[in-house]
Design an enzyme around this catalytic site. Structure first.
Site, PDB file in Angstrom:
ATOM      1  N   ASP A 229      -4.023   2.576  -5.035  1.00 52.66           N
ATOM      2  CA  ASP A 229      -2.675   2.595  -4.440  1.00 52.66           C
ATOM      3  C   ASP A 229      -2.364   1.360  -3.620  1.00 52.66           C
ATOM      4  O   ASP A 229      -1.452   1.378  -2.808  1.00 52.66           O
ATOM      5  CB  ASP A 229      -2.486   3.857  -3.578  1.00 52.66           C
ATOM      6  CG  ASP A 229      -3.272   3.788  -2.285  1.00 52.66           C
ATOM      7  OD1 ASP A 229      -4.297   3.093  -2.249  1.00 52.66           O
ATOM      8  OD2 ASP A 229      -2.840   4.413  -1.302  1.00 52.66           O
ATOM      9  N   GLU A 230      -3.109   0.278  -3.815  1.00 54.85           N
ATOM     10  CA  GLU A 230      -2.766  -0.942  -3.063  1.00 54.85           C
ATOM     11  C   GLU A 230      -3.069  -2.195  -3.877  1.00 54.85           C
ATOM     12  O   GLU A 230      -3.959  -2.211  -4.726  1.00 54.85           O
ATOM     13  CB  GLU A 230      -3.477  -0.988  -1.702  1.00 54.85           C
ATOM     14  CG  GLU A 230      -4.958  -0.879  -1.752  1.00 54.85           C
ATOM     15  CD  GLU A 230      -5.573  -0.638  -0.382  1.00 54.85           C
ATOM     16  OE1 GLU A 230      -5.204  -1.326   0.583  1.00 54.85           O
ATOM     17  OE2 GLU A 230      -6.448   0.241  -0.293  1.00 54.85           O
TER      18      GLU A 230
ATOM     19  N   ASP B 209       0.847  -1.193   0.000  1.00 53.17           N
ATOM     20  CA  ASP B 209       0.000   0.000   0.000  1.00 53.17           C
ATOM     21  C   ASP B 209       0.886   1.248   0.000  1.00 53.17           C
ATOM     22  O   ASP B 209       1.815   1.350   0.802  1.00 53.17           O
ATOM     23  CB  ASP B 209      -0.896  -0.023   1.250  1.00 53.17           C
ATOM     24  CG  ASP B 209      -1.881   1.125   1.262  1.00 53.17           C
ATOM     25  OD1 ASP B 209      -2.731   1.179   0.370  1.00 53.17           O
ATOM     26  OD2 ASP B 209      -1.775   1.982   2.157  1.00 53.17           O
TER      27      ASP B 209
END
Ligand SMILES: [Mg+2]
Length: 261
Positions: free
Chosen positions: A184-185, A89
């Site tokens: 974003d992960e 992340d």
């Protein structure tokens, strides 16, 4: 070395065994197969012992329909047990993207605002330390902008989408199985033959930073939920990588989550 037998393991069995006292065997009694420790007593009597002391030994009589079906030589963890999951992340993703292209923003408080500059949707660590909360309306922090030199950005989703693609592409170099979970992960399946997964996590962090300029946190655990929690611990405690391996550690972290949230 004697095999250690746990639930979910494959056993390697010799079907033509020469058995001796204390061997672990697969025995057939009637129509049933069981895994027991063979005990041959001084008087020649044969017993089958369980490793669990709560179970009584099974004495074998001459008239029993009994045979040693095989001797257990090794035990192997099943394939599904050989996998661990990493949640990678990005830290303060939108802010970090802005910083990649303007290094003067490092160590400055930075915030990114939602569409139409309504409220705060990303904060640097320095902005968090000023007490700026997620979702705070912009007008409520206007007084900090000058006094604390907070850098403010309108959200730029073209930039964030491009940076996200760079991170995801990079993650595919660490695992053949990558699940993009959000901008974003991502979850990565990790083989555990190389048991030092913290070192692997550190390597992922170092290379993603080198290739994209973005810092990430890595949580590693047997399930996605636990990997998510491990990632949260990694961020909160600024450890970078946290692996939840033992059941005890998982219990400890879960208890902590329940008491805090
Ligand atoms: Mg993030």
């Amino acid at each position: 070395m004697e095999p250690i037998i746990c639930a979910g393991q494959l056993l390697i069995v010799d079907r033509m065994p020469e058995t001796t006292d204390k061997d672990i065997v697969i025995a057939r009694i009637g129509n049933d197969l069981c895994v027991k420790r063979l005990r041959v007593l001084d008087d020649g009597a044969v017993c089958l012992h369980s490793e669990n002391p709560n179970y009584k030994p099974i004495p074998i009589c001459i008239e029993d329909n009994f045979e040693i079906w095989g001797k257990v030589l090794h035990s192997i963890q099943l394939f599904s047990k050989l996998k661990m999951i990493a949640l990678v992340d990005c830290n303060n993703f939108y802010v970090s993207c802005e910083r990649v292209f303007d290094p003067t923003l490092r160590r400055r408080p930075v915030v990114v605002l939602s569409n139409n500059d309504g409220c705060v949707i990303a904060r640097s660590e320095e902005a968090k330390e000023l007490g700026i909360k997620m979702g705070t309306p912009y007008f409520q922090i206007e007084h900090l902008i000058e006094s604390k030199e907070v850098a403010v950005f309108s959200s730029n989703y073209t930039l964030y989408g491009d940076m996200s693609a760079r991170v995801m592409e990079s993650l595919h170099r660490f695992s053949p199985e990558v699940e993009h979970y959000s901008i974003d992960e991502a979850f990565l399946n990790l083989e555990t033959r190389n048991r030092n997964l913290v070192v692997k996590g550190e390597s992922i962090r170092e290379k993603i930073y080198r290739w994209t300029g973005l810092s990430v946190s890595v949580g590693i655990a047997p399930t996605k939920t636990l990997a998510k929690i491990a990632n949260r611990v990694a961020k909160k405690e600024r450890k970078g990588v946290v692996e939840l391996t033992s059941d005890n550690l998982c219990d400890e972290v879960l208890t902590d989550c329940v008491t805090k949230f």
